[in-house]
Motif scaffolding. Structure first.
Motif, mmCIF file in Angstrom:
data_model
loop_
_atom_site.group_PDB
_atom_site.id
_atom_site.type_symbol
_atom_site.label_atom_id
_atom_site.label_comp_id
_atom_site.label_asym_id
_atom_site.label_seq_id
_atom_site.Cartn_x
_atom_site.Cartn_y
_atom_site.Cartn_z
ATOM 1 N N GLU A 1 7.134 -6.788 4.942
ATOM 2 C CA GLU A 1 8.067 -6.937 6.904
ATOM 3 C C GLU A 1 8.512 -4.993 6.518
ATOM 4 O O GLU A 1 8.311 -4.477 7.573
ATOM 5 C CB GLU A 1 8.504 -7.528 6.667
ATOM 6 N N ILE A 2 9.882 -4.856 6.150
ATOM 7 C CA ILE A 2 10.564 -3.910 6.075
ATOM 8 C C ILE A 2 9.992 -2.370 6.244
ATOM 9 O O ILE A 2 9.805 -1.342 7.294
ATOM 10 C CB ILE A 2 11.835 -3.494 5.104
ATOM 11 N N VAL A 3 9.074 -1.962 5.788
ATOM 12 C CA VAL A 3 8.068 -1.200 5.062
ATOM 13 C C VAL A 3 7.125 -1.280 6.511
ATOM 14 O O VAL A 3 7.131 0.061 6.923
ATOM 15 C CB VAL A 3 7.039 -0.977 4.035
ATOM 16 N N GLN A 4 6.738 -2.288 6.976
ATOM 17 C CA GLN A 4 5.752 -1.960 7.575
ATOM 18 C C GLN A 4 6.069 -1.338 8.472
ATOM 19 O O GLN A 4 5.841 -0.881 10.114
ATOM 20 C CB GLN A 4 4.734 -3.393 7.538
ATOM 21 N N LYS A 5 7.357 -2.141 9.434
ATOM 22 C CA LYS A 5 8.230 -2.006 10.247
ATOM 23 C C LYS A 5 8.617 -0.246 10.684
ATOM 24 O O LYS A 5 8.220 0.218 11.731
ATOM 25 C CB LYS A 5 9.519 -2.861 10.429
ATOM 26 N N LEU A 6 8.971 0.077 9.855
ATOM 27 C CA LEU A 6 9.107 1.691 9.501
ATOM 28 C C LEU A 6 7.927 2.619 9.369
ATOM 29 O O LEU A 6 7.911 3.234 10.519
ATOM 30 C CB LEU A 6 10.048 1.509 8.622
ATOM 31 N N PRO B 1 0.839 -1.306 0.256
ATOM 32 C CA PRO B 1 0.147 0.246 0.327
ATOM 33 C C PRO B 1 1.202 1.436 -0.226
ATOM 34 O O PRO B 1 2.032 1.046 0.908
ATOM 35 C CB PRO B 1 -1.402 -0.740 0.949
ATOM 36 N N LYS B 2 -0.068 2.147 -0.766
ATOM 37 C CA LYS B 2 0.955 3.943 -0.446
ATOM 38 C C LYS B 2 2.265 3.689 -1.320
ATOM 39 O O LYS B 2 3.634 3.662 -0.855
ATOM 40 C CB LYS B 2 1.090 4.663 0.772
ATOM 41 N N THR B 3 2.733 2.373 -2.538
ATOM 42 C CA THR B 3 3.807 2.983 -2.723
ATOM 43 C C THR B 3 3.405 3.203 -4.449
ATOM 44 O O THR B 3 2.391 3.233 -5.694
ATOM 45 C CB THR B 3 4.110 1.040 -3.344
ATOM 46 N N HIS B 4 4.791 4.284 -4.631
ATOM 47 C CA HIS B 4 4.657 4.711 -6.186
ATOM 48 C C HIS B 4 5.878 4.174 -7.242
ATOM 49 O O HIS B 4 6.636 4.305 -6.138
ATOM 50 C CB HIS B 4 4.195 6.593 -5.747
ATOM 51 N N GLU C 1 -4.903 4.270 9.744
ATOM 52 C CA GLU C 1 -5.023 1.840 8.868
ATOM 53 C C GLU C 1 -4.031 2.122 7.823
ATOM 54 O O GLU C 1 -4.232 1.149 7.505
ATOM 55 C CB GLU C 1 -5.959 3.113 7.577
ATOM 56 N N TYR C 2 -3.054 2.442 8.022
ATOM 57 C CA TYR C 2 -1.233 2.026 7.598
ATOM 58 C C TYR C 2 -0.072 1.318 8.396
ATOM 59 O O TYR C 2 0.668 0.802 8.640
ATOM 60 C CB TYR C 2 -0.411 2.657 6.874
#
Length: 394
Positions: free
Chosen positions: A375-380, A283-286, A390-391
């Motif tokens: 997993e890394i993106v979510q951790k950060l 999510p929220k990746t461009h 929501e994120y």
């Protein structure tokens, strides 16, 4: 320290490993064939012949003549020579230069220096994909314009510019045209005559050749000043004892890279497509850069709510090597000038990631990145105060 087998290298736009075939070609010129190519005795002549052979390979790769190729220390020197040499040699005709806002700093900083010497520079804008408009180039031309410098492919977002069209505009207006092709060699077929290119910069370490060696193509008849003064090397145009082993390696590397473009791009496009598809599920990746008119090995994305440096550190901890943009600017905390020029909002521009594929990469590597990265993106994001509710995860 050595790179372990379990690590994944995806920063080929920064530099590439030297191919085994290239190393083998270079080795004799570090040992028994060590002669100075300016010497008239036998081992000097052997070195001179090796340089001539490498020059022919570079010329053949570019569709140029052998006497139009000059060896340098790399892309930065080639860019400096092309811009400064052309500017000062033609300053009686005019002092106006046209470039783009997303050039490599070797061009942008050189243009800034030329401005301090009294030259005027127009920095063209780009669209959201990082594309330069030929129409904008045409509009920017003045009576005193002496040089246009537009890179062939961008080093951060991979967008391939309409260089042939821009070269045609330059030729019709009798203006010299330079292109920084450092990222394009081995990925984009190049013919300097067909593309109306007067000057072209390249660097060996971007296509599995040695570091510290590059070349500048100068079309015969181009009015350009000598950049380095001293001896009579490179037909009195670039002084300094030639780096024979590296020149030999550059010649072999460009020969291999250009011969394999079609086959290489086919493989890289499959990997790139798989990687982009997987990344955009986060999510929220461009995706940054042009969706299709881009280098086959380039993937550049921006993740909202995270900071790129932290992302790189966590990827490194997982044995994955990537970057946020140009390696030449990695120590700077300034946001990417390329992404900023493309209109990426300031609040998310720091969350960019560049993954540049190479010949050593496989689908297994891509799958591993796609396994680790979410997993890394979510951790950060969980750590960031900017992340909306929501994120976040509990």
């Amino acid at each position: 320290m050595t790179i372990k087998d379990k690590t994944i290298y995806m920063d080929n736009s920064a530099t590439t490993p030297v191919r085994k075939e290239v190393v083998e070609e270079m080795l004799p010129y570090m040992t028994e064939n060590f002669g100075n190519p300016s010497s008239i005795y036998e081992i000097g002549k052997i070195s001179k012949h090796a340089i001539d052979k490498a020059r022919a390979k570079v010329a053949n790769a570019l569709g140029a003549k052998e006497n139009e190729i000059y060896f340098t220390s790399g892309g930065t020197e080639s860019d400096n020579w092309a811009l400064k040499g052309t500017a000062f040699a033609n300053r009686n005709k005019g002092k106006h230069i046209i470039t783009s806002s997303i050039e490599h700093h070797a061009v942008l900083h050189t243009c800034a220096w030329l401005e301090r010497q009294g030259f005027e520079v127009t920095y063209l804008p780009v669209d959201k994909y990082g594309m330069v408009s030929p129409e904008e180039v045409k509009k920017a031309i003045r009576d005193d314009t002496i040089l246009i410098s537009i890179m062939l492919a961008n080093n951060e977002i991979g967008t391939i510019q309409p260089v042939e069209e821009i070269g045609k505009i330059a030729k019709e207006n009798r203006i010299y045209f330079h292109t920084d092709a450092v990222q394009a060699i081995g990925h984009v077929p190049i013919n300097v005559k067909k593309m109306n290119i007067d000057l072209l910069s390249l660097s060996g370490h971007k296509f599995e050749g040695p570091k510290g060696c590059g070349a500048l193509y100068i079309r015969k008849g181009t009015k350009i000043d000598t950049f380095l003064h001293g001896g009579a090397q490179e037909r009195k145009q670039r002084a300094g004892t030639e780096n024979v082993p590296s020149i030999v390696g550059l010649g072999k590397a460009i020969e291999l890279a250009t011969a394999e473009i079609e086959e290489s791009n086919k493989t890289l496009l499959e990997l790139r497509g798989h990687l982009i598809k997987g990344l955009l599920k986060i999510p929220k990746t461009h995706l940054n850069g042009h969706p299709t008119q881009r280098l086959a090995n380039n993937v550049n994305v921006t993740f909202e709510y995270i900071e790129g440096e932290s992302l790189l550190l966590l990827l490194n901890a997982n044995g994955i090597f990537a970057s946020t943009g140009s390696a030449c600017n990695s120590s700077s905390l300034e946001p990417s000038h390329v992404l900023t020029a493309c209109g990426v909002p300031h609040e998310i521009v720091h969350g960019s990631l560049r993954l540049s594929l190479g010949r050593m990469n496989s689908k297994k590597d891509v799958d591993r990145v796609l396994e680790v990265l979410p997993e890394i993106v979510q951790k950060l994001r969980n750590m960031s105060p900017l992340t909306t509710k929501e994120y976040r995860t509990i």
